[in-house]
Design a protein around this motif. Structure first.
Motif, PDB file in Angstrom:
ATOM      1  N   GLN A   1      -5.469  30.567  25.008  1.00  0.00           N
ATOM      2  CA  GLN A   1      -5.281  31.816  24.843  1.00  0.00           C
ATOM      3  C   GLN A   1      -6.246  32.777  24.065  1.00  0.00           C
ATOM      4  O   GLN A   1      -5.591  33.757  23.503  1.00  0.00           O
ATOM      5  CB  GLN A   1      -3.887  32.401  25.005  1.00  0.00           C
TER       6      GLN A   1
ATOM      7  N   GLN B   1      -4.784  24.347  27.036  1.00  0.00           N
ATOM      8  CA  GLN B   1      -4.236  24.594  28.203  1.00  0.00           C
ATOM      9  C   GLN B   1      -4.263  26.202  28.526  1.00  0.00           C
ATOM     10  O   GLN B   1      -3.111  26.567  28.658  1.00  0.00           O
ATOM     11  CB  GLN B   1      -2.633  24.171  28.405  1.00  0.00           C
TER      12      GLN B   1
ATOM     13  N   THR C   1      -4.655  29.539  29.942  1.00  0.00           N
ATOM     14  CA  THR C   1      -4.769  30.117  31.454  1.00  0.00           C
ATOM     15  C   THR C   1      -5.669  31.370  31.510  1.00  0.00           C
ATOM     16  O   THR C   1      -5.484  31.987  32.311  1.00  0.00           O
ATOM     17  CB  THR C   1      -3.162  30.361  31.732  1.00  0.00           C
TER      18      THR C   1
END
Length: 135
Positions: free
Chosen positions: A46, A77, A79
């Motif tokens: 992020q 991961q 998003t």
């Protein structure tokens, strides 16, 4: 007199050609001033607000040193737009980029292909000192 002038011009032309050939050779091999690539491993999660600035700083640093930048992005991961920003910034530039998902990351397999990588975790404040122009 004319022969001497032609000889001087020919010497300058040979010198200019030699400089261009040497510069092209170094650029093609991706060498910096010490004879190695600039290798960074960026661990992201992020980080869409920071990643563009970090990559631009690393590209500028590599350009000033005359070296080739090699980035390995290990994404945990995300998003957000972290990976699309990386792809956009490095698409048409002379940057070698490898994007790996953190779940697939085998540190030994990745790191063995690098000489002296600098690992930067973008979510860790103490790692920001490793980024050129940030310290």
């Amino acid at each position: 007199m004319l022969l001497t002038l032609c000889l001087i011009i020919a010497c300058y032309a040979v010198a200019v050609a030699a400089v261009h050939v040497a510069r092209h050779w170094h650029k093609k091999r991706g060498l910096d001033a010490t004879g190695r690539e600039l290798e960074y491993v960026l661990v992201t999660k992020q980080n869409q607000l920071q990643i563009e600035w970090v990559i631009r700083a690393l590209m500028m640093y590599a350009g000033l040193r005359g070296g080739r930048l090699r980035l390995t992005i290990i994404d945990d991961q995300s998003t957000d737009l972290t990976i699309p920003i990386v792809k956009r910034l490095t698409m048409h530039r002379s940057v070698d980029v490898l994007i790996i998902d953190a779940s697939d990351w085998d540190s030994n397999a990745v790191m063995q292909h690098m000489r002296q990588p600098i690992r930067i975790r973008l979510n860790e404040a103490e790692d920001w000192a490793k980024i050129p122009f940030a310290g």
